[in-house]
Design a protein around this motif. Structure first.
Motif, short mmCIF file in Angstrom:
data_model
loop_
_atom_site.label_atom_id
_atom_site.label_comp_id
_atom_site.label_asym_id
_atom_site.label_seq_id
_atom_site.Cartn_x
_atom_site.Cartn_y
_atom_site.Cartn_z
N PRO A 177 28.10 -76.94 9.37
CA PRO A 177 27.20 -75.64 10.09
C PRO A 177 26.81 -75.86 11.26
CG PRO A 177 26.10 -76.18 7.87
CD PRO A 177 27.20 -77.18 7.96
N ALA A 178 26.94 -75.19 12.55
CA ALA A 178 26.54 -75.71 13.76
C ALA A 178 25.27 -75.40 13.73
CB ALA A 178 27.13 -74.47 14.91
N PRO A 179 24.60 -76.07 14.58
CA PRO A 179 23.04 -76.05 14.84
C PRO A 179 22.30 -74.48 15.05
CG PRO A 179 23.71 -77.62 16.44
CD PRO A 179 24.95 -77.03 15.84
N THR A 180 21.42 -74.21 14.09
CA THR A 180 20.94 -72.87 14.10
C THR A 180 19.90 -72.52 15.14
OG1 THR A 180 19.09 -73.47 12.74
CG2 THR A 180 21.12 -72.76 11.65
N GLY A 181 19.18 -73.79 15.78
CA GLY A 181 18.20 -73.29 16.50
C GLY A 181 17.07 -73.75 15.98
N SER A 182 17.10 -74.09 14.84
CA SER A 182 15.99 -74.58 13.98
C SER A 182 16.29 -75.99 13.12
CB SER A 182 15.58 -73.38 12.82
OG SER A 182 14.65 -73.91 11.93
N MET A 183 15.25 -76.86 13.56
CA MET A 183 15.56 -78.42 12.88
C MET A 183 15.22 -77.75 11.45
SD MET A 183 13.65 -80.91 15.69
CE MET A 183 13.23 -81.76 14.17
N GLN A 184 14.41 -77.18 11.21
CA GLN A 184 13.99 -76.86 9.70
C GLN A 184 15.20 -76.41 8.79
OE1 GLN A 184 12.09 -75.78 12.11
NE2 GLN A 184 9.90 -76.24 11.71
N LEU A 185 15.74 -75.44 9.42
CA LEU A 185 16.97 -74.77 8.87
C LEU A 185 18.37 -75.82 8.69
CD1 LEU A 185 16.90 -70.99 10.06
CD2 LEU A 185 16.58 -71.82 7.68
N ASP A 186 18.37 -76.50 9.70
CA ASP A 186 19.56 -77.35 9.88
C ASP A 186 19.44 -78.28 8.73
OD1 ASP A 186 20.49 -76.05 12.02
OD2 ASP A 186 19.63 -77.41 13.54
N ALA A 187 18.11 -78.88 8.48
CA ALA A 187 17.85 -79.75 7.35
C ALA A 187 17.96 -79.27 6.05
CB ALA A 187 16.25 -80.52 7.60
N ALA A 188 17.78 -78.13 5.79
CA ALA A 188 17.87 -77.46 4.89
C ALA A 188 19.26 -77.11 4.29
CB ALA A 188 17.06 -76.07 4.85
N PHE A 189 20.25 -76.62 5.12
CA PHE A 189 21.54 -76.66 4.89
C PHE A 189 22.00 -77.97 4.18
CE2 PHE A 189 21.59 -72.79 7.47
CZ PHE A 189 22.35 -72.07 6.62
N ALA A 190 21.50 -79.20 4.93
CA ALA A 190 22.18 -80.49 4.50
C ALA A 190 21.50 -80.65 3.20
CB ALA A 190 21.52 -81.27 5.59
N ALA A 191 20.24 -80.54 3.06
CA ALA A 191 19.47 -80.63 1.74
C ALA A 191 20.12 -79.90 0.46
CB ALA A 191 18.05 -80.34 1.76
#
Length: 167
Positions: A91-105
């Motif tokens: 996934p490309a960066p969303t603009g939210s570190m939290q969401l980017d981490a959540a997709f990885a999690a």
């Protein structure tokens, strides 16, 4: 004049409907079944929502939980190998570190649960939040700190045991 005949079936309570669905024979993965939606697709939608002013918490529902549903649907229709493909493209960066981490999690959590290899992008140490409690009311934060699955906790995302439950 004809008489109108109303519903003459049995109305079941929700619990009985769920029990009936769970006792139905398992779907045999079919040939020609493909992936309909991916984590990358859902992350792109989250990026649009964020630019429009939505919060990461809103995107938790429309990105992370939607990806969980997409994975579950693909797993039922096509099996484990096909379901893993929901996370094949980074996934490309969303603009939210939290969401980017959540997709990885989520990718890490489902890979561990279902027995497929965690995609390399999900292991990127930059995909980390700093103590994010998505959709967890403050009254349940202690519970989230104790129950958060390893893949989420390691990335700074704290959720309750119920946070990933789907109907």
């Amino acid at each position: 004049m004809e008489a109108v005949v109303g519903f003459q079936g049995e109305v079941l309570p929700i619990g009985a409907l769920l029990a009936r669905a769970q006792s139905a024979p398992a779907t045999v993965p079919g040939a020609g079944v493909g992936v309909r939606h991916t984590a990358a697709d859902n992350a792109a939608r989250c990026a649009v929502l964020l630019v429009a002013g939505d919060t990461p918490e809103t995107c938790w529902r429309f990105g992370i939980l939607q990806t969980l549903d997409d994975h579950t649907s693909t797993l039922r229709r096509g099996g484990i190998a096909l379901a893993a493909q929901v996370f094949a493209d980074e996934p490309a960066p969303t603009g939210s570190m939290q969401l980017d981490a959540a997709f990885a999690a989520l990718a890490d959590h489902l890979a561990e649960r279902d027995g497929w290899a965690v995609p390399a992008w999900a292991l990127d140490p930059a995909r980390r939040a700093d103590g994010w409690y998505p959709a967890v009311p403050s009254i349940f934060r202690t519970e989230a700190e104790q129950e958060s699955p390893r893949a989420f906790r390691q990335r700074g995302i704290l959720i309750t045991g119920r946070s990933l439950n789907r109907a």
